[in-house]
Design an enzyme around this catalytic site. Structure first.
Site, PDB file in Angstrom:
ATOM      1  N   GLU A 161      17.002 -85.384-107.084  1.00  0.00           N
ATOM      2  CA  GLU A 161      17.570 -83.963-107.356  1.00  0.00           C
ATOM      3  C   GLU A 161      18.662 -83.734-106.443  1.00  0.00           C
ATOM      4  OE1 GLU A 161      14.950 -80.581-107.116  1.00  0.00           O
ATOM      5  OE2 GLU A 161      13.363 -81.997-108.150  1.00  0.00           O
ATOM      6  N   CYS A 188      23.429 -79.471-101.782  1.00  0.00           N
ATOM      7  CA  CYS A 188      22.009 -80.031-101.171  1.00  0.00           C
ATOM      8  C   CYS A 188      21.664 -81.341-101.782  1.00  0.00           C
ATOM      9  CB  CYS A 188      21.190 -79.050-101.644  1.00  0.00           C
ATOM     10  SG  CYS A 188      19.531 -79.363-100.849  1.00  0.00           S
ATOM     11  N   CYS A 215       8.447 -88.190-100.811  1.00  0.00           N
ATOM     12  CA  CYS A 215       8.448 -87.817 -99.416  1.00  0.00           C
ATOM     13  C   CYS A 215       7.097 -88.232 -98.917  1.00  0.00           C
ATOM     14  CB  CYS A 215       8.894 -86.465 -98.954  1.00  0.00           C
ATOM     15  SG  CYS A 215       8.990 -86.117 -97.326  1.00  0.00           S
ATOM     16  N   CYS A 234       3.949 -82.011 -96.167  1.00  0.00           N
ATOM     17  CA  CYS A 234       3.968 -80.400 -95.750  1.00  0.00           C
ATOM     18  C   CYS A 234       2.947 -79.652 -97.053  1.00  0.00           C
ATOM     19  CB  CYS A 234       5.524 -80.011 -95.709  1.00  0.00           C
ATOM     20  SG  CYS A 234       6.276 -80.615 -94.144  1.00  0.00           S
ATOM     21  N   CYS A 280       5.261 -77.673 -99.718  1.00  0.00           N
ATOM     22  CA  CYS A 280       6.427 -78.474-100.515  1.00  0.00           C
ATOM     23  C   CYS A 280       6.220 -79.432-101.696  1.00  0.00           C
ATOM     24  CB  CYS A 280       7.170 -79.251 -99.382  1.00  0.00           C
ATOM     25  SG  CYS A 280       8.642 -79.966 -99.772  1.00  0.00           S
ATOM     26  N   CYS A 297      13.143 -77.138-103.635  1.00  0.00           N
ATOM     27  CA  CYS A 297      12.616 -78.546-103.257  1.00  0.00           C
ATOM     28  C   CYS A 297      11.749 -79.001-104.137  1.00  0.00           C
ATOM     29  CB  CYS A 297      11.955 -78.473-101.961  1.00  0.00           C
ATOM     30  SG  CYS A 297      13.016 -78.225-100.724  1.00  0.00           S
TER      31      CYS A 297
HETATM   32  N1  SAH Z   1      12.257 -82.980 -95.050  1.00  0.00           N
HETATM   33  C1  SAH Z   1      13.311 -82.082 -94.480  1.00  0.00           C
HETATM   34  C2  SAH Z   1      14.449 -81.698 -95.597  1.00  0.00           C
HETATM   35  C3  SAH Z   1      14.030 -81.197 -97.016  1.00  0.00           C
HETATM   36  S1  SAH Z   1      13.149 -79.768 -97.074  1.00  0.00           S
HETATM   37  C4  SAH Z   1      12.759 -81.050 -93.783  1.00  0.00           C
HETATM   38  O1  SAH Z   1      11.583 -80.881 -93.911  1.00  0.00           O
HETATM   39  O2  SAH Z   1      13.491 -80.251 -93.124  1.00  0.00           O
HETATM   40  C5  SAH Z   1      14.194 -78.268 -96.779  1.00  0.00           C
HETATM   41  C6  SAH Z   1      13.577 -76.968 -96.311  1.00  0.00           C
HETATM   42  O3  SAH Z   1      12.948 -76.320 -97.423  1.00  0.00           O
HETATM   43  C7  SAH Z   1      12.483 -77.615 -95.305  1.00  0.00           C
HETATM   44  O4  SAH Z   1      12.644 -76.493 -94.335  1.00  0.00           O
HETATM   45  C8  SAH Z   1      11.175 -77.189 -95.851  1.00  0.00           C
HETATM   46  O5  SAH Z   1      10.184 -76.960 -95.152  1.00  0.00           O
HETATM   47  C9  SAH Z   1      11.578 -75.997 -96.919  1.00  0.00           C
HETATM   48  N2  SAH Z   1      10.593 -76.013 -98.017  1.00  0.00           N
HETATM   49  C10 SAH Z   1      10.042 -76.838 -98.712  1.00  0.00           C
HETATM   50  N3  SAH Z   1       9.111 -76.065 -99.647  1.00  0.00           N
HETATM   51  C11 SAH Z   1       9.254 -75.019 -99.564  1.00  0.00           C
HETATM   52  C12 SAH Z   1       8.767 -73.886-100.168  1.00  0.00           C
HETATM   53  N4  SAH Z   1       7.675 -73.909-101.047  1.00  0.00           N
HETATM   54  N5  SAH Z   1       9.213 -72.728 -99.932  1.00  0.00           N
HETATM   55  C13 SAH Z   1      10.171 -72.476 -98.819  1.00  0.00           C
HETATM   56  N6  SAH Z   1      10.581 -73.351 -98.389  1.00  0.00           N
HETATM   57  C14 SAH Z   1      10.412 -74.801 -98.674  1.00  0.00           C
END
Ligand code: SAH
Length: 345
Positions: A91, A104, A111, A115, A118, A330
């Site tokens: 994406e 972006c 990944c 998390c 995510c 994301c």
């Molecule tokens: N792996 C990297 C970059 C990708 S995620 C990182 O972790 O920073 C980009 C951002 O979106 C990160 O801050 C991530 O924690 C956040 N993110 C992921 N899922 C999310 C969600 N459901 N709601 C809000 N932010 C989210």
């Protein structure tokens, strides 16, 4: 096996052409064609046929194709699902801000960071993206949309510091005056806190903006929602960020997705302020995007949390949500397409 020529630097291309007996300026010609988005050597019209055929035998030019595209009716935010050469999909999101058009980009297919909130990590990591595949997201988004891209955020699918060699090469390519020429100060890189990668970035003293996905200032909470915290604890993360600031003088941006009853208490705001003392940090509060597979819910205390941080003198902003009608956050579009039973995701 043929090599990916778009992942090569100008110096490497020039060197390879010299070995074929070509003059030095040929390197620049080939490089600039690649960075204009040609899909074959035949399009390089200022090169002779013999050379084009020779290059074709040694190298390949990949280009992604649009698998799906969604344009938000609310704000024009455009989400691309690209199909790569091997059938995998990634994406890219294009956002139109007053300060310029921002893309972006993803750094991996999937990944492995795990998390809890995510969507990108649900299917694990399939593979790293090559430098050219990260670059192509910027290049072909610009070509397809007709909008000039001035800013890049490495905040799509994947953990950029888990694919650092390729990401560094991408930065060199996209920054190059003969290529897209996007300045480092217009690029942000977001990490969940892979410390060796942050240290390596600090050594390089790049002018990009580092974003750190903090999401909790205490180890207990952070380990529950971010498995990376078990390898690199938040105490070490804060120490590393202070070092980074000392070395580079660059302000770090901290991302903080507000989750109901998990990380939205006043004591956590107080702890963030305490840990950031001595460093001009900026906290970006993100209203949690609901992910269907996750029990975590958005916090209702975003404004209070912001005020609490500001009462300690910490700059805190609430991220404006764009593309709410198009699964723009994301991993959500890739996820949806996977569920629709499409092959090759
Ligand atoms: N792996 C990297 C970059 C990708 S995620 C990182 O972790 O920073 C980009 C951002 O979106 C990160 O801050 C991530 O924690 C956040 N993110 C992921 N899922 C999310 C969600 N459901 N709601 C809000 N932010 C989210």
């Amino acid at each position: 096996m043929r090599q990916d020529i778009k992942s090569m630097t100008l110096e490497e291309i020039t060197g390879a052409l010299k070995e074929m007996g070509e003059p030095a300026f040929r390197g620049k010609q080939v490089f600039s064609w690649l960075h204009k988005g040609v899909r074959s050597f035949d399009e390089m019209s200022n090169l002779g046929k013999a050379l084009r055929e020779k290059l074709e035998g040694l190298y390949y030019i990949d280009a992604p194709v649009v698998e799906r595209k969604q344009v938000s009716r609310l704000d024009g935010t455009t989400k691309y699902l690209w199909k790569l050469g091997d059938g995998n999909c990634i994406e890219t999101v294009l956002m139109q801000y007053k300060h310029g058009n921002t893309v972006c980009v993803s750094s991996q297919v999937g990944c492995r960071m795990g998390c809890a909130f995510c969507a990108s990590t649900l299917g694990g990591k399939i593979r790293d993206l090559r430098p050219s595949e990260i670059l192509d997201q910027v290049l072909f988004t610009q070509i397809d949309s007709g909008l000039p891209v001035s800013n890049i955020v490495l905040m799509g699918i994947g953990e950029p510091l888990d694919n650092l060699d390729n990401v560094l090469r991408f930065l060199e390519l996209v920054n190059h005056p003969e290529g897209m020429n996007i300045g480092m100060r217009h690029i942000s890189l977001s990490t969940c806190g892979v410390l060796p990668g942050i240290r390596r970035l600090a050594e390089l003293e790049l002018q990009l903006t580092l974003s750190v996905s903090l999401h909790a200032p205490d180890s207990e909470t952070r380990s529950k929602i971010m498995p990376v915290n078990k390898a690199y604890d938040v105490e070490q993360l804060f120490a590393c960020c202070h070092e980074y600031f000392k070395k580079t003088g660059r302000r770090i941006s901290f991302e903080y997705a507000m989750i109901d009853g998990v990380n939205d208490s006043d004591w956590q705001a107080d702890l963030i302020a305490k840990k950031l003392k001595g460093m001009p940090g900026h906290v970006n509060l993100i209203p949690l995007n609901d992910v269907a597979e996750s029990p975590l819910k958005p916090s209702k205390r975003v404004r209070q949390f912001q005020q609490r941080l500001e009462s300690h003198g910490v700059t805190a902003t609430v991220r404006r949500s764009l593309g709410g009608d198009i699964d723009a956050s994301c991993g959500q579009l890739r996820r949806k397409a996977m569920e629709d039973g499409k092959k090759g995701f």
